[in-house]
Scaffold this active site. Structure first.
Site, short mmCIF file in Angstrom:
data_model
loop_
_atom_site.label_atom_id
_atom_site.label_comp_id
_atom_site.label_asym_id
_atom_site.label_seq_id
_atom_site.Cartn_x
_atom_site.Cartn_y
_atom_site.Cartn_z
NE ARG A 48 -2.40 -1.41 3.47
CZ ARG A 48 -1.83 -0.72 4.45
NH1 ARG A 48 -1.85 0.60 4.43
NH2 ARG A 48 -1.27 -1.34 5.45
CE1 TYR A 71 1.32 -6.94 -3.52
CE2 TYR A 71 0.32 -5.63 -1.78
CZ TYR A 71 0.97 -6.77 -2.20
OH TYR A 71 1.26 -7.75 -1.30
N GLY A 118 -4.30 -3.74 -1.46
CA GLY A 118 -5.15 -2.69 -0.92
C GLY A 118 -5.27 -1.47 -1.81
CE LYS A 175 -7.13 -4.08 4.70
NZ LYS A 175 -5.83 -4.23 5.29
CG HIS A 222 -7.29 -3.17 9.96
ND1 HIS A 222 -5.98 -2.80 10.16
CD2 HIS A 222 -7.28 -4.10 8.98
CE1 HIS A 222 -5.21 -3.49 9.34
NE2 HIS A 222 -5.95 -4.28 8.62
CB SER A 260 -1.03 -4.20 7.57
OG SER A 260 -2.20 -3.50 7.24
CB CYS A 304 0.56 -6.99 13.75
SG CYS A 304 1.58 -5.53 13.56
CB THR A 349 -3.77 -14.25 8.63
OG1 THR A 349 -4.14 -13.08 7.90
CG2 THR A 349 -4.24 -15.48 7.88
CG ASN A 350 0.01 -16.34 11.77
OD1 ASN A 350 -0.27 -16.99 10.77
ND2 ASN A 350 1.18 -15.75 11.94
CG ASP A 394 -7.63 -7.35 6.70
OD1 ASP A 394 -6.78 -7.01 7.54
OD2 ASP A 394 -7.80 -6.74 5.62
CG ASN A 400 3.12 -6.55 1.90
OD1 ASN A 400 2.49 -7.10 2.80
ND2 ASN A 400 2.54 -5.69 1.06
NE ARG A 427 0.01 -8.72 2.19
CZ ARG A 427 -0.62 -8.25 3.27
NH1 ARG A 427 -1.76 -8.78 3.66
NH2 ARG A 427 -0.12 -7.24 3.95
NE ARG A 456 5.11 -6.42 13.84
CZ ARG A 456 5.46 -7.68 13.64
NH1 ARG A 456 6.59 -8.14 14.16
NH2 ARG A 456 4.73 -8.47 12.89
N GLY A 503 0.17 -20.38 18.61
CA GLY A 503 -0.84 -21.18 19.32
C GLY A 503 -0.89 -20.87 20.82
CG ASN A 527 -0.56 -15.46 20.79
OD1 ASN A 527 0.32 -15.28 21.63
ND2 ASN A 527 -0.41 -15.12 19.52
O1 SAT Z 1 -2.69 -4.51 0.88
S1 SAT Z 1 -3.78 -4.71 1.86
O2 SAT Z 1 -4.21 -3.43 2.39
O3 SAT Z 1 -4.89 -5.37 1.23
C1 SAT Z 1 -3.23 -5.69 3.16
C2 SAT Z 1 -2.90 -4.91 4.36
O4 SAT Z 1 -2.00 -4.07 4.34
O5 SAT Z 1 -3.54 -5.14 5.42
MN MN Z 2 -5.31 -5.54 6.92
#
Ligand code: SAT
Ligand code: MN
Length: 586
Positions: free
Chosen positions: A69, A197, A199, A206, A226, A248, A250, A253-254, A275, A364, A366, A397, A491, A493
């Site tokens: 982004r 790309y 976002g 976004k 978010h 983003s 951080c 997803t995990n 997200d 970054n 994806r 973070r 895990g 966490n």
């Molecule tokens: O590039 S995106 O905004 O879709 C992913 C992100 O930064 O959270």
């Molecule tokens: Mn995001």
């Protein structure tokens, strides 16, 4: 085409501005997708991966100058500059339109204009919203098809009289000097140019679901955030839903796909979203969340069977990989994946891998994949009414300052806690990595209006709910003096999440500190975890001297927003400061 006159007219006008060779209305079908994939395989913008290990998976390499982004090129264009606030770049709408329309003039000559009707949110949900993205990128269509509900059904939704957000996108020449992501919230309109790309280009994500939706949410009394959404099922079968905001890259997803440690027998984690969350007050006085998205656009590096096994099993088929490395036998590869680095690796730019030129996969890089494939995907994820949220978790973070977890004293303090989040920057946006910056509610890059008004809106929400969620703050990233992480994360966490579930049920021990309730040393379930007592103390410590300085910085940050900052936030600053001062004096 369409029976909606407004939409038909707009598409016609845009076609005459952009001059495409053809206009294609996307129906979202498998056959259409196959045709697009063929086109991209032919022109080289997609590479087919090994079908034996990665069925129906493709690699896309973006332009090396177009990998994240671009916050400095992202604008919120409101009539009144104050409405965009110091948290956004601003341009007057007339000027922004002029600039963008000049870029768009004739930009699709020799290209196909794709018209993508899409729905953000489950079919038949009163909370879902429609949009239409016009783009000249087949890669964008293929990604939007995974990330949103696109095609005929979305178009029918619009044709039955629902409003829609208009999004214009052209990759242009991918020239970083001619690249802008403009938002016109008052017109429910997005204009993006010069980037293909994530976002910047998948406008449902976004641009619509956060920047435009946050603006709409404020006027309509809900929140567009978010946040990941997950369900925590205890051994008795009761599920507690939580929503968690992190910047983003951080670990959203995990966390959303977490597998509990072995000692947590009978506990299950269900993924609703990773997200974005749209949060609405429900008829029973609770807050209900839907995930407006249908897929995951996650960070590849660091993803492995160890860190996120659910994600790894989601990824093996029907996925698009962007800017990862490629093994000689046609498999995707990145730093941190389980397989060791093979001989003959090709890096994300298509060069033979040479460590001196940087990592093999872009930091970054994806994957795009349907949420339906995720083994932990919740059966409630498509529920039209959403899931009831018991806890909201904010996190950043931070290598120091913030303890592993603490609970806000009440809603107003929770809003302060979210508004004062700080985090070290990551590779998800162009710019320096590792700089601490304020990132309120993890929305710094995504709030479509003045943060001061946003915090005021947050403040109004709690009192409207008979059962507001409890608010927490977590920090998985605290380090010791030698720079080593104190907490194992991933895990593990789950231990923190369990404490949160117990606090929501009025259980689990905690200590009251000026910044909120912190677990006492026996509060966290540490069964099966090898952790030293002094490590735990360091993780949970709230140092009054350090926090006094932190409050100073928070007060300075709020001051940037002038008189618009809600009084309630300043009162929190005063209360915490005075409690810290008495601690220091004692
Ligand atoms: O590039 S995106 O905004 O879709 C992913 C992100 O930064 O959270
Ligand atoms: Mn995001």
């Amino acid at each position: 085409m369409t029976s909606n006159l407004e939409l038909a007219t707009w598409v016609e006008q845009m076609a005459s501005l952009m001059q495409p060779e053809a206009v294609h209305w996307c129906d979202g079908s498998e056959a259409e997708n196959q045709t697009l994939v063929e086109t991209m395989l032919k022109d080289g913008s997609l590479l087919k991966l090994n079908p034996e290990t990665h069925l129906n998976c493709y690699l896309h390499r973006s332009d090396p100058s177009d990998v994240a982004r671009v916050e400095h090129l992202t604008f919120v264009c409101t009539r009144n500059q104050e409405d965009a606030g110091p948290n956004n770049n601003w341009m007057a709408p007339e000027e922004a339109h002029r600039k963008m329309d000049a870029l768009y003039a004739g930009c699709m000559r020799g290209r196909v204009m794709y018209v993508i009707p899409y729905l953000m949110g489950p079919y038949d949900s009163p909370y879902s919203r429609a949009g239409v993205e016009i783009t000249d990128s087949p890669y964008v269509v293929a990604n939007m098809r995974i990330m949103a509900r696109i095609g005929t059904r979305a178009l029918r939704h619009i044709e039955s009289g629902n409003s829609f957000v208009r999004g214009l996108h052209s990759v242009g020449e991918l020239d970083p000097e001619r690249r802008f992501i403009m938002h016109f919230p008052e017109e429910l309109l997005i204009k993006s140019f010069g980037s293909g790309y994530g976002g910047n280009a998948l406008l449902g994500k976004k641009c619509h679901a956060l920047r435009i939706a946050s603006w709409q949410a404020r006027t309509e009394g809900w929140l567009a955030e978010h946040m990941l959404i997950l369900g925590l099922e205890d051994p008795a079968g009761n599920t507690t839903y939580v929503a968690a905001a992190f910047p983003s890259a951080c670990g959203k997803t995990n966390l959303a796909m977490l597998v509990p440690p072995a000692a947590f027998k009978g506990w299950k984690v269900w993924t609703v979203g990773d997200d974005i969350a749209w949060l609405h007050p429900g008829p029973d006085g609770r807050l209900y969340a839907i995930n407006p998205e249908a897929g995951f656009f996650g960070v590849a590096p660091g993803t492995s069977m160890k860190t996120n096994p659910n994600c790894m099993s989601t990824l093996g088929r029907n996925a698009i990989y962007t800017n990862v490395a490629l093994t000689p036998d046609g498999k995707p590869w990145w730093e941190g994946i389980d397989d060791p680095e093979p001989e003959g690796l090709t890096d994300w730019q298509g060069r033979s891998f040479d460590r001196s030129q940087g990592p093999a996969a872009h930091p970054n890089s994806r994957f795009t994949v349907s949420a339906q494939q995720c083994p932990s995907y919740s059966v409630e994820a498509n529920s039209p009414g959403g899931v009831p949220i018991s806890a909201i978790i904010f996190g950043g973070r931070r290598s120091s300052v913030a303890p592993l977890v603490y609970e806000a004293l009440d809603w107003a303090h929770g809003v302060f806690t979210g508004a004062s989040v700080a985090s070290e920057t990551t590779a998800a946006a162009v710019g320096q990595v590792g700089q601490v910056r304020r990132d309120p509610m993890a929305m710094k890059p995504f709030c479509g209006y003045n943060f001061a008004d946003y915090w005021a809106h947050w403040n109004t929400l709690g009192p409207r709910l008979a059962h507001p969620p409890k608010v927490f703050h977590v920090n998985w990233f605290r380090k010791d003096a030698e720079g080593r992480y104190l907490w194992p994360g991933f895990g593990e966490n789950m231990r923190v999440l369990k404490w949160i579930v117990e606090r929501c049920a009025g259980e689990a021990a905690a200590l009251r500190t000026p910044i909120g309730h912190v677990p006492d040393l026996s509060g966290l379930d540490l069964a099966g975890l090898d952790i030293r007592r002094n490590t735990l103390e360091a993780l949970l410590a709230v140092d009054p001297t350090v926090w006094h300085r932190e409050m100073e910085e928070i007060a300075q940050y709020f001051a940037e927003f002038g008189a618009r900052v809600p009084e309630a936030l300043l009162q929190q600053v005063e209360r915490i400061r005075s409690e810290l001062a008495s601690q220091l004096a004692a």
